[in-house]
Design an enzyme around this catalytic site. Sequence first.
Site, mmCIF file in Angstrom:
data_model
loop_
_atom_site.group_PDB
_atom_site.id
_atom_site.type_symbol
_atom_site.label_atom_id
_atom_site.label_comp_id
_atom_site.label_asym_id
_atom_site.label_seq_id
_atom_site.Cartn_x
_atom_site.Cartn_y
_atom_site.Cartn_z
ATOM 1 N N LYS A 155 59.317 20.028 49.511
ATOM 2 C CA LYS A 155 59.952 21.270 49.987
ATOM 3 C C LYS A 155 58.941 22.113 50.759
ATOM 4 C CE LYS A 155 63.123 24.809 48.197
ATOM 5 N NZ LYS A 155 64.145 24.698 49.231
ATOM 6 N N TYR A 215 57.617 25.797 49.072
ATOM 7 C CA TYR A 215 58.305 26.976 48.574
ATOM 8 C C TYR A 215 59.392 26.590 47.584
ATOM 9 C CZ TYR A 215 62.400 26.143 51.584
ATOM 10 O OH TYR A 215 63.536 25.625 52.155
ATOM 11 N N LEU A 253 65.995 16.383 50.453
ATOM 12 C CA LEU A 253 65.414 17.186 49.381
ATOM 13 C C LEU A 253 66.183 16.902 48.092
ATOM 14 C CD1 LEU A 253 63.238 19.404 48.920
ATOM 15 C CD2 LEU A 253 65.155 20.988 48.768
HETATM 16 N N1 PMP Z 1 68.351 20.224 51.184
HETATM 17 C C1 PMP Z 1 67.600 21.056 51.918
HETATM 18 C C2 PMP Z 1 67.079 20.589 53.229
HETATM 19 C C3 PMP Z 1 67.331 22.350 51.455
HETATM 20 O O1 PMP Z 1 66.564 23.189 52.190
HETATM 21 C C4 PMP Z 1 67.879 22.786 50.227
HETATM 22 C C5 PMP Z 1 67.661 24.177 49.715
HETATM 23 N N2 PMP Z 1 66.360 24.527 49.635
HETATM 24 C C6 PMP Z 1 68.650 21.873 49.491
HETATM 25 C C7 PMP Z 1 68.867 20.603 50.008
HETATM 26 C C8 PMP Z 1 69.261 22.256 48.172
HETATM 27 O O2 PMP Z 1 68.290 22.314 47.169
HETATM 28 P P1 PMP Z 1 68.449 23.289 45.924
HETATM 29 O O3 PMP Z 1 69.751 22.922 45.275
HETATM 30 O O4 PMP Z 1 67.307 22.975 45.059
HETATM 31 O O5 PMP Z 1 68.459 24.669 46.456
#
Ligand code: PMP
Length: 286
Positions: A150, A33, A206
């Site tokens: 993700k 996602y 992530l």
């Molecule tokens: N780490 C995790 C585990 C997350 O779920 C997210 C948000 N989806 C992030 C970091 C931050 O990523 P982003 O800045 O792309 O939203």
Amino acid sequence: MSRTVYVNGDYVPEAEAKISVFDRGFLMADGVYEVTSVLDGKLIDFGGHCKRLARSLSELAMQNPHSDEEWLAIHREMVARNDIVDGMVYLQVTRGNPGDRDFAYPANDVAPTVVLFTQSKPGLAESPAAKTGWKVISVPDIRWGRRDIKTVQLLYPSMGKMAAKQAGADDAWMVEDGFVTEGTSNNAYIVKGNKIITRALSNDILHGITRAAVLRFAAEAQMEIEERNFTIDEAQKADEAFITSASAFVMPVVEIDGAALNGGKVGPVATRLREIYLEEMRKAAI
Ligand code: PMP
């Protein structure tokens, strides 16, 4: 008001949207996602999210059902049909419905399932929490080893969020082998003087789209960046802490496991980075 959601090429009222019970996203969390924020009706850092989506799909040997231009058109249509001024667009791609439950991946002729929906959040960028900061607790990180993908396997992060709520906190920072990995749905940072410290990219976390942008802006603002592991103990003694995510932007953290940082007040570095991030991202929004 009923939302218009997107399912496999169709824009339909949410109550009419249908996904098979055999969908591998539902049965096996076999899906990925993205969440893109919308400010003033425009998409924030859309290119970054498209790029990460392509990578997540490729790491799981799934085909990308759309080109970046098609994804952009679908996102814009969703924003328009749902009258989103501030909020987010959620996108999910799963390995689809093979017609049965089987651990082996289906052949490539099974079409992926594509779903999008919007969430309206008026005043998203003016969150009152940004003025007071978050309290976080620590929990062990017991997630799988490919956190760089993700996926929709969000049960453990969800449990972490609940543990935080039960403890009267706002979020949980996950800890593995003594070091902070990340927050339940965000990347974690500490600040010491002019230096921003955050865990380096690997399969353990992530690769946040907001992280990449914030580190770029921090470097441009002559701040020092150190990508390395840190412990909860070091974080509790830091000058400041904060998190980043596509929907929380830059959010100050004022308490870690009961220890107050910066006298329990939001600090100048997190505040400045939030301002820069929002200003630059609004300018570049599409
Ligand atoms: N780490 C995790 C585990 C997350 O779920 C997210 C948000 N989806 C992030 C970091 C931050 O990523 P982003 O800045 O792309 O939203």
